[in-house]
Design a protein around this motif. Structure first.
Motif, PDB file in Angstrom:
ATOM      1  N   LEU A   1       0.842  -1.193   0.000  1.00 15.46           N
ATOM      2  CA  LEU A   1       0.000   0.000   0.000  1.00 15.46           C
ATOM      3  C   LEU A   1       0.876   1.242   0.000  1.00 15.46           C
ATOM      4  N   ASP A   2       0.673   2.090  -1.003  1.00  9.60           N
ATOM      5  CA  ASP A   2       1.444   3.327  -1.119  1.00  9.60           C
ATOM      6  C   ASP A   2       0.715   4.468  -0.430  1.00  9.60           C
ATOM      7  N   PHE A   3       1.215   4.843   0.741  1.00  5.91           N
ATOM      8  CA  PHE A   3       0.712   6.018   1.447  1.00  5.91           C
ATOM      9  C   PHE A   3       1.766   7.126   1.460  1.00  5.91           C
ATOM     10  N   ALA A   4       2.801   6.965   0.634  1.00  9.66           N
ATOM     11  CA  ALA A   4       3.912   7.898   0.658  1.00  9.66           C
ATOM     12  C   ALA A   4       3.881   8.873  -0.505  1.00  9.66           C
ATOM     13  N   GLY A   5       3.393   8.415  -1.667  1.00 10.09           N
ATOM     14  CA  GLY A   5       3.584   9.220  -2.856  1.00 10.09           C
ATOM     15  C   GLY A   5       5.065   9.203  -3.207  1.00 10.09           C
ATOM     16  N   GLY A   6       5.517  10.184  -3.899  1.00  8.54           N
ATOM     17  CA  GLY A   6       6.929  10.235  -4.262  1.00  8.54           C
ATOM     18  C   GLY A   6       7.165   9.596  -5.618  1.00  8.54           C
ATOM     19  N   PRO A   7       8.210  10.045  -6.309  1.00 12.33           N
ATOM     20  CA  PRO A   7       8.432   9.654  -7.703  1.00 12.33           C
ATOM     21  C   PRO A   7       8.611   8.166  -7.945  1.00 12.33           C
ATOM     22  N   THR A   8       9.212   7.432  -7.000  1.00 13.06           N
ATOM     23  CA  THR A   8       9.505   6.017  -7.262  1.00 13.06           C
ATOM     24  C   THR A   8       8.577   5.066  -6.521  1.00 13.06           C
ATOM     25  N   ALA A   9       7.611   5.585  -5.791  1.00 11.77           N
ATOM     26  CA  ALA A   9       6.810   4.740  -4.898  1.00 11.77           C
ATOM     27  C   ALA A   9       6.057   3.649  -5.646  1.00 11.77           C
ATOM     28  N   ASN A  10       5.423   3.984  -6.749  1.00  8.34           N
ATOM     29  CA  ASN A  10       4.614   2.988  -7.444  1.00  8.34           C
ATOM     30  C   ASN A  10       5.474   1.969  -8.188  1.00  8.34           C
ATOM     31  N   ARG A  11       6.586   2.397  -8.715  1.00  6.92           N
ATOM     32  CA  ARG A  11       7.517   1.434  -9.321  1.00  6.92           C
ATOM     33  C   ARG A  11       7.996   0.451  -8.265  1.00  6.92           C
ATOM     34  N   GLU A  12       8.431   0.990  -7.129  1.00  5.18           N
ATOM     35  CA  GLU A  12       8.873   0.113  -6.043  1.00  5.18           C
ATOM     36  C   GLU A  12       7.750  -0.814  -5.593  1.00  5.18           C
ATOM     37  N   GLY A  13       6.558  -0.257  -5.445  1.00  7.48           N
ATOM     38  CA  GLY A  13       5.435  -1.039  -4.937  1.00  7.48           C
ATOM     39  C   GLY A  13       5.133  -2.244  -5.801  1.00  7.48           C
ATOM     40  N   VAL A  14       5.133  -2.051  -7.115  1.00  8.45           N
ATOM     41  CA  VAL A  14       4.878  -3.177  -8.022  1.00  8.45           C
ATOM     42  C   VAL A  14       5.996  -4.196  -7.935  1.00  8.45           C
ATOM     43  N   LEU A  15       7.251  -3.722  -7.883  1.00  6.89           N
ATOM     44  CA  LEU A  15       8.379  -4.645  -7.810  1.00  6.89           C
ATOM     45  C   LEU A  15       8.411  -5.411  -6.488  1.00  6.89           C
ATOM     46  N   MET A  16       7.820  -4.862  -5.450  1.00  5.77           N
ATOM     47  CA  MET A  16       7.764  -5.546  -4.157  1.00  5.77           C
ATOM     48  C   MET A  16       6.676  -6.609  -4.101  1.00  5.77           C
ATOM     49  N   CYS A  17       5.760  -6.600  -5.067  1.00  3.18           N
ATOM     50  CA  CYS A  17       4.625  -7.515  -5.027  1.00  3.18           C
ATOM     51  C   CYS A  17       5.021  -8.940  -5.387  1.00  3.18           C
ATOM     52  N   ALA A  18       4.450  -9.880  -4.671  1.00  2.76           N
ATOM     53  CA  ALA A  18       4.549 -11.290  -5.024  1.00  2.76           C
ATOM     54  C   ALA A  18       3.673 -11.568  -6.237  1.00  2.76           C
ATOM     55  N   PRO A  19       3.855 -12.728  -6.895  1.00  2.90           N
ATOM     56  CA  PRO A  19       2.908 -13.126  -7.926  1.00  2.90           C
ATOM     57  C   PRO A  19       1.467 -13.092  -7.389  1.00  2.90           C
ATOM     58  N   ARG A  20       0.586 -12.446  -8.165  1.00  2.39           N
ATOM     59  CA  ARG A  20      -0.811 -12.248  -7.808  1.00  2.39           C
ATOM     60  C   ARG A  20      -0.977 -11.348  -6.577  1.00  2.39           C
ATOM     61  N   GLY A  21       0.033 -10.542  -6.318  1.00  2.00           N
ATOM     62  CA  GLY A  21      -0.058  -9.557  -5.252  1.00  2.00           C
ATOM     63  C   GLY A  21      -0.864  -8.345  -5.685  1.00  2.00           C
ATOM     64  N   THR A  22      -1.134  -7.457  -4.738  1.00  2.00           N
ATOM     65  CA  THR A  22      -1.922  -6.249  -4.993  1.00  2.00           C
ATOM     66  C   THR A  22      -1.138  -5.021  -4.553  1.00  2.00           C
ATOM     67  N   HIS A  23      -1.099  -4.037  -5.414  1.00  2.00           N
ATOM     68  CA  HIS A  23      -0.490  -2.747  -5.070  1.00  2.00           C
ATOM     69  C   HIS A  23      -1.578  -1.688  -5.077  1.00  2.00           C
ATOM     70  N   VAL A  24      -1.773  -1.015  -3.930  1.00  2.00           N
ATOM     71  CA  VAL A  24      -2.810   0.001  -3.793  1.00  2.00           C
ATOM     72  C   VAL A  24      -2.154   1.376  -3.840  1.00  2.00           C
ATOM     73  N   VAL A  25      -2.628   2.216  -4.749  1.00  2.00           N
ATOM     74  CA  VAL A  25      -2.075   3.554  -4.953  1.00  2.00           C
ATOM     75  C   VAL A  25      -2.952   4.570  -4.243  1.00  2.00           C
ATOM     76  N   VAL A  26      -2.401   5.182  -3.193  1.00  2.00           N
ATOM     77  CA  VAL A  26      -3.093   6.235  -2.459  1.00  2.00           C
ATOM     78  C   VAL A  26      -2.327   7.547  -2.567  1.00  2.00           C
ATOM     79  N   GLY A  27      -0.997   7.471  -2.494  1.00  2.00           N
ATOM     80  CA  GLY A  27      -0.182   8.673  -2.543  1.00  2.00           C
ATOM     81  C   GLY A  27      -0.087   9.245  -3.953  1.00  2.00           C
ATOM     82  N   LEU A  28       0.139  10.567  -4.033  1.00  2.00           N
ATOM     83  CA  LEU A  28       0.332  11.238  -5.318  1.00  2.00           C
ATOM     84  C   LEU A  28       1.812  11.207  -5.679  1.00  2.00           C
ATOM     85  N   ALA A  29       2.144  10.545  -6.787  1.00  2.00           N
ATOM     86  CA  ALA A  29       3.545  10.386  -7.169  1.00  2.00           C
ATOM     87  C   ALA A  29       4.132  11.647  -7.782  1.00  2.00           C
ATOM     88  N   GLY A  30       3.317  12.510  -8.358  1.00  2.00           N
ATOM     89  CA  GLY A  30       3.809  13.751  -8.927  1.00  2.00           C
ATOM     90  C   GLY A  30       4.231  13.603 -10.383  1.00  2.00           C
TER      91      GLY A  30
END
Length: 370
Positions: free
Chosen positions: A261-290
């Motif tokens: 779960l991205d509660f940070a925002g920031g330029p790399t947060a969503n890239r990191e979040g997806v790469l941290m996911c296991a197979p069939r994992g879920t990445h939730v985007v809440v923060g504004l990446a800019g």
């Protein structure tokens, strides 16, 4: 006698000191509306971003603050009950949601008022136009007819109730949009601000097997550990995004996280979040990446069948559940660790500064202290 004006801390120029001045209050209350004396406003990272000018669509002047609790001093016709049917009268202590129209497709067909086409965020309403005072950094605030309110139980402190108005309800909705937490799941929380810290506690209560919180500075990560994080990663020390991904991989035995779960925002947060996911994992985007956001690796989304979900704030139902969560876990987590000592309106500028610098987790403004 109903007040005709209110003291308010007004932002007239981005990154400039707030001006404490008088604003007019509505003298005629439309049906369904209310006037509230603010007893407490808690600040979150969005307030600091607004002060910096990070949301270019916001037009000044505005009254900052969108997490508040207060006591009703006047009611318009038909405003005598809250969102769950409890009576509301002069003297009732309430929290409230952003106003919604109840008529657009999101409100009626989707039944998702959080997506209302006319949703009235306080920071989207100027302080030099009617109804003038809708933000939390003021003695009084106007509640539009579509701002659903909830009566606050006597045992819930003002700070908790105010924080539920954004930080807590946003977390509740994010977990709901994710589909909840499977028992024993590995959960990564990106961000150690108010949302990330509440999310850490929520993940623990929801049955996560391992909770990893990324953020900083150190005093916030100490709260994360107290709120149930098994591991914390200090992003001020581990500055390489790929190294943070590698650490999460190591902490999850190379499987990755079931939920990020991205509660940070920031330029790399969503890239990191997806790469941290296991197979069939879920990445939730809440923060504004800019505008400078790093590209999300869609090949990883494809090959791991990662589910990427957006989650926007929360509505009155999330607010209701957020209040219930805080109360139910009052004996388990020291919620007061989130809040700084309160200051009056004259200290609101300093409170914004401490929020922007992350010196405070949640700065608190009590207009009655001046």
């Amino acid at each position: 006698m109903r007040p005709t004006s209110t003291r308010a801390a007004v932002l007239r120029e981005f990154r400039a000191p707030l001006e404490v001045t008088e604003l007019p209050l509505p003298q005629e209350l439309p049906a369904g509306s209310a006037l509230v004396r603010i007893s407490c406003t808690t600040l979150c990272g969005t307030d600091a971003g607004l002060w910096r000018g990070a949301l270019p669509f916001v037009r000044l002047p505005i009254v900052l603050g969108h997490e508040m609790v207060g006591t009703v001093v006047a009611l318009g016709a038909g405003a005598g009950s809250d969102a769950v049917g409890r009576p509301v009268a002069v003297g009732s202590r309430v929290v409230w949601s952003e106003s919604v129209c109840g008529r657009c497709r999101a409100c009626t067909v989707l039944r998702e008022p959080v997506l209302c086409e006319h949703r009235g965020y306080g920071f989207g309403q100027r302080a030099d136009r009617w109804p003038y005072a809708v933000g939390g950094l003021a003695e009084y605030a106007y509640l539009p007819p579509g701002a659903h309110r909830l009566v606050v139980a006597p045992e819930v402190p003002d700070t908790w109730a105010a924080s539920a108005g954004c930080a807590v309800k946003t977390v509740v909705r994010a977990f709901a949009n994710a589909g909840g937490v499977r028992p024993g799941a590995a959960v990564v929380v990106q961000g150690a601000g108010p949302l990330g810290l509440v999310a850490t506690a929520y993940a623990r209560v929801a049955g996560a097997g391992r909770v990893i919180t990324l953020g900083g500075p150190a005093h916030r990560l100490a709260v994360a550990a107290a709120f149930g994080a098994d591991h914390v990663i200090d992003v001020t020390a581990v500055t390489d995004p790929d190294e943070r991904v590698a650490q999460v991989e190591e902490l999850t035995e190379a499987r990755g996280a079931d939920l990020v779960l991205d509660f940070a925002g920031g330029p790399t947060a969503n890239r990191e979040g997806v790469l941290m996911c296991a197979p069939r994992g879920t990445h939730v985007v809440v923060g504004l990446a800019g505008a400078q956001a790093a590209a999300v690796p869609l090949d990883v989304v494809l090959m791991r069948e990662v589910r990427v979900v957006g989650s926007l704030n929360g509505d009155v139902s999330d607010l209701f559940l957020g209040l219930r969560f805080l109360s139910a876990c009052a004996g388990r987590f020291e919620w007061d660790a989130l809040f700084s000592p309160p200051v009056g309106l004259s200290g609101a500028g300093r409170a914004i500064s401490e929020t922007a610098s992350m010196a405070a987790v949640q700065a608190v403004v009590d207009p009655g202290l001046d």
